[in-house]
Design an enzyme around this catalytic site. Structure first.
Site, short mmCIF file in Angstrom:
data_model
loop_
_atom_site.label_atom_id
_atom_site.label_comp_id
_atom_site.label_asym_id
_atom_site.label_seq_id
_atom_site.Cartn_x
_atom_site.Cartn_y
_atom_site.Cartn_z
CG ASP A 1 41.08 38.83 51.64
OD1 ASP A 1 40.94 40.06 51.57
OD2 ASP A 1 40.12 38.06 51.82
CG ASP B 1 39.31 44.21 58.84
OD1 ASP B 1 39.24 45.27 59.49
OD2 ASP B 1 38.97 44.12 57.65
CB VAL C 1 38.80 56.89 64.74
CG1 VAL C 1 39.66 56.96 65.99
CG2 VAL C 1 38.11 58.24 64.51
CB THR D 1 58.01 41.81 85.36
OG1 THR D 1 59.16 42.64 85.29
CG2 THR D 1 58.30 40.54 84.56
NE ARG E 1 70.64 69.47 74.50
CZ ARG E 1 71.66 70.08 73.90
NH1 ARG E 1 72.79 69.42 73.71
NH2 ARG E 1 71.55 71.33 73.46
#
Length: 766
Positions: free
Chosen positions: A119, A166, A285, A513, A640
């Site tokens: 903000d 946040d 972290v 699911t 691949r």
């Protein structure tokens, strides 16, 4: 926006210049936003500049403002942080700094600015826009720009993207980075006792089944120390728990405004209870690691809409924020959002805590109320006359256990008897029923798969035995947590009510699911975890080719006939194509895709990624597509193949699936309790109306209950999915960001909405 509108937009955008910057603290997903803004801007014909180091780079100018091309943002979607930097800038807060910034934009011909930040960053952008005319006048008087330059750049358009871990910005369902931060917390939640921001603290507490959560908006009453210690003792003596989790948000206080620190709690527990107590502070972290699938998809959606908004803007268009509302992008007046956000802190400062919780939004308020219900065992004052049975049906899906836990505890708190059923409808028919207690589900929230056990068996061939079990245990309501078989099974039970009065009881299905193919909901529990598993696998697959010659990977995903998993993963990893059943392909499409990828590979692209849903086409198999790409590569790249398989079902549930499953479990018990009361007469339950057999789902911003009989009309039973799927509207974006010339004729631009107390009161499910 129609196709004609987009072509007109391309014509008006030709030669116009825009820039994107990131500001404030890093938030995972910012790179996906930068990628989307850059590529969408180039797609519509604008010049796009990247501003490095946030507002500091805007003030300093020079090499900090660089013209971007398509490949400037290649291979950044999976990176954390922001590759263009995000420096806090005191200079921009000064008038002189904003004069310098204006000069640097005018020099490059830039009159459109996209800012991704919190903000404070967005407020700064709005101030900059409001001062624009006076800044140009000042530059003109000083002779730094000409009169012609001032007239050509007389208006600055601003659009904001909220990048903040946040999730504290009013008006948007989620901010960029919040979901990824929750992923970091959940990864180490078994070892933490303190974490940072209040939204993160609350949702991680709900998702982890924490013993106590301290947040600033809901300070504990006097004497909380005694209640906390009693709760910790009770969890060990009654529930046999040897581990307790206490989560402390940054800024936590008591009712008198006194700060509550993690070290104070540690000393309290050690002194009064003698428990070995450790403190872990996560700090930054939470800002690290790779962005979650949700944040990558969210950033892509909002970034594309930001460009359209800027290019459509006029001098009279107010500065706006692109927000998520009911799973679609909307445009919100920037300052309305900022002012509403400030009201939260004002209420906190004035100790109006109940109002602060309401101002934080309906989701926050409901999360808090649900947490209190599930965390604190308060025996019901009276026992009810009702008994619930809970069962899992279909393939395992992460988040099923979270839904079971919340349903069991919510039911017990209401005085109901709650039974668990092993092995789905087959277990119900076989009498594999047992009574569940509060502590039966301790620690279930973070566990994957299905602890009750689940099977795909449908009830039609076992109705007599199922009715016997319902009568034996006097079961008066059914909660089915599962996928398409769960929905189909409840539909079969409803249709058998005419033959068995015992089936005239309320029933509800919680969609769970990885395929996200249950009608009646935008999302199913387990789908988010599956997309994240597939995304992380694709990230590793692409990384495996680093340093090698050009290589293309063909990756097969699960999902049955439903292409949600392949499409969402495709957006999250920046795939070159995602083949699904709902978007039919032919040999000409495949040939075009191969040629398109070969052209990209001749230049700067080193790796390509093609996703294929397992049942997208009966003839164009994964092996066929692999062989086709290999044959047509003509020495440009090698190819691949990877089949992801059941790893998409495994692992711990994502924060979203834990929280979503928890909410749906509580709401389902609330609904069943209401239906039982309404249909209880003369000592028995008799519920036979269509409204008493429903699927609970999140539809845009509303959690709703839809009768299975209504859903039958909009279901493709042959292919096991809804006839209309909302997420198909995201596929043009996937193709555009991969540089395909797509019509975009299904793209609907965001509408302008306003931020009010009523609009933020809705629980969006997050």
């Amino acid at each position: 926006m129609s196709l004609m509108d987009l072509e007109k937009l391309k014509m008006t955008c030709a030669g116009r210049a825009m820039a994107v910057l990131t500001s404030g603290g890093d938030a995972q997903g910012m790179n996906a936003a930068v990628r989307a803004v850059t590529r969408m801007g180039i797609y519509v014909g604008a010049k796009v500049y990247l501003i490095y180091e946030g507002y500091q780079g805007l003030v300093d100018g020079g090499d900090n403002i660089k013209l971007a091309n398509w490949h400037s943002v290649t291979d950044i979607i999976q990176l954390g942080g922001t590759v263009i930097g995000s420096a806090r800038c005191k200079a921009f807060m000064t008038h002189e700094g904003r004069v310098a910034a204006a000069f640097n934009l005018v020099k490059k011909g830039i009159t459109n600015l996209c800012v991704c930040g919190g903000d404070g960053s967005l407020t700064g952008a709005n101030i900059f826009r409001n001062e624009w005319s006076s800044l140009l006048d000042e530059l003109l008087k000083k002779g730094r720009i000409t009169d012609t330059m001032a007239k050509q750049h007389n208006n600055l358009n601003i659009v904001g993207l909220v990048g903040s871990i946040d999730n504290d910005f009013c008006g948007t369902d989620m901010t960029i980075g919040a979901d990824s931060a929750l992923h970091r917390i959940m990864e180490i939640i078994d070892a933490i006792t303190t974490t940072a921001q209040r939204y993160l603290a609350l949702v991680s507490g709900l998702a982890s089944g924490a013993d106590w959560v301290f947040i600033p908006e809901a300070p504990p009453q006097e004497g909380w120390e005694e209640h906390l210690c009693a709760r910790l003792q009770g969890s060990r003596t009654r529930g046999g728990s040897r581990l307790n989790i206490i989560i402390v948000a940054e800024g936590a206080i008591d009712i008198n405004g006194k700060p509550i620190s993690s070290n104070y709690i540690k000393d309290l527990v050690q002194k009064r209870l003698g428990y070995d107590t450790r403190v872990t502070v996560l700090g930054h972290v939470q800002r690290g690691g790779i962005p979650s699938a949700f944040d990558r998809i969210l950033s892509s959606i909002l970034g594309v809409e930001a460009v359209v908004t800027l290019m459509e803007a006029t001098p009279d268009t107010p500065a706006c924020v692109i927000a998520l509302s009911g799973n679609k992008a909307v445009r919100l007046p920037l300052m309305e959002c900022v002012e509403m956000t400030k009201l939260v802190q004002t209420a906190m400062d004035e100790k109006r805590f109940d109002e602060a919780i309401k101002l934080r939004g309906g989701s926050f308020e409901n999360n808090w109320n649900i947490y209190k219900t599930l965390a604190f065992h308060k025996p019901a004052q009276t026992k009810s006359n009702f008994s619930f049975a809970i069962l899992n049906v279909g393939a395992p899906a992460a988040g099923m256990n979270a839904a079971v836990r919340s349903a069991v505890r919510s039911g017990l708190s209401r005085g109901h008897k709650v039974y668990g059923v092993n092995d789905g409808f087959l277990g119900l028919a076989s009498g594999l029923v047992f009574e569940m207690e509060w502590h039966s589900v301790a620690g279930w929230t973070g566990q994957g798969s299905s602890l009750l056990g689940t099977k795909r068996t449908l009830p039609n061939n076992h109705l007599e035995k199922i009715v016997e079990t319902l009568s034996k245990f006097n079961i008066t309501a059914l909660l089915v947590i599962g996928g398409f078989e769960g929905y189909q099974g409840v539909l079969q039970l409803y249709e058998a009510r005419g033959r068995y009065d015992e089936l005239c009881i309320p029933m509800v299905v919680i969609p769970a699911t990885i395929s996200n193919n249950v009608p009646g909901t935008f999302f199913s529990v387990g789908a988010d975890t599956a997309v994240n598993c597939a995304m992380e696998s694709c990230d590793k697959i692409k990384q495996s080719a680093s340093g090698t010659k050009r290589r293309v990977f063909v990756v097969e995903t699960m999902g049955g006939y439903c292409g949600y998993l392949a499409s969402s993963t495709g957006i999250a990893v920046g795939a070159d194509a995602a083949y699904i059943f709902e978007d039919p392909i032919n040999i000409r499409d495949l040939k075009t895709n191969v040629e398109h990828l070969a052209e990209k590979m001749k230049k700067d692209v080193q790796r390509g990624l093609i996703l294929r849903n397992e049942k997208c086409h009966e003839n164009y198999t994964t092996d066929f597509i692999h062989r086709l790409y290999s044959s047509e590569a003509k020495g440009i790249f090698d190819c691949r193949v990877n089949v992801l398989g059941h790893l998409q079902q495994g692992g711990a549930p994502s924060p979203f699936d834990r929280n979503f499953g928890t909410k749906l479990g509580v709401r389902s018990i609330d609904w069943l309790s209401e239906k039982l009361t309404e249909n209880y007469r003369q000592g028995r339950v008799f519920a036979n109306s269509p409204e008493t057999a429903c699927v609970i789902g999140l539809n845009r911003k509303v959690i709703s209950f839809t009768p299975v009989t209504e859903l039958k009309e909009i279901t493709d039973f042959e292919h096991r999915m809804p006839k209309d799927e909302w997420w198909l509207k995201l596929r043009p974006m996937l193709k555009m960001l991969a540089k395909y010339q797509t019509s975009f004729n299904e793209y609907v631009p965001g509408e302008i909405e306003h931020v009010t107390r009523r609009s933020i009161s809705i629980d969006t499910g997050f």
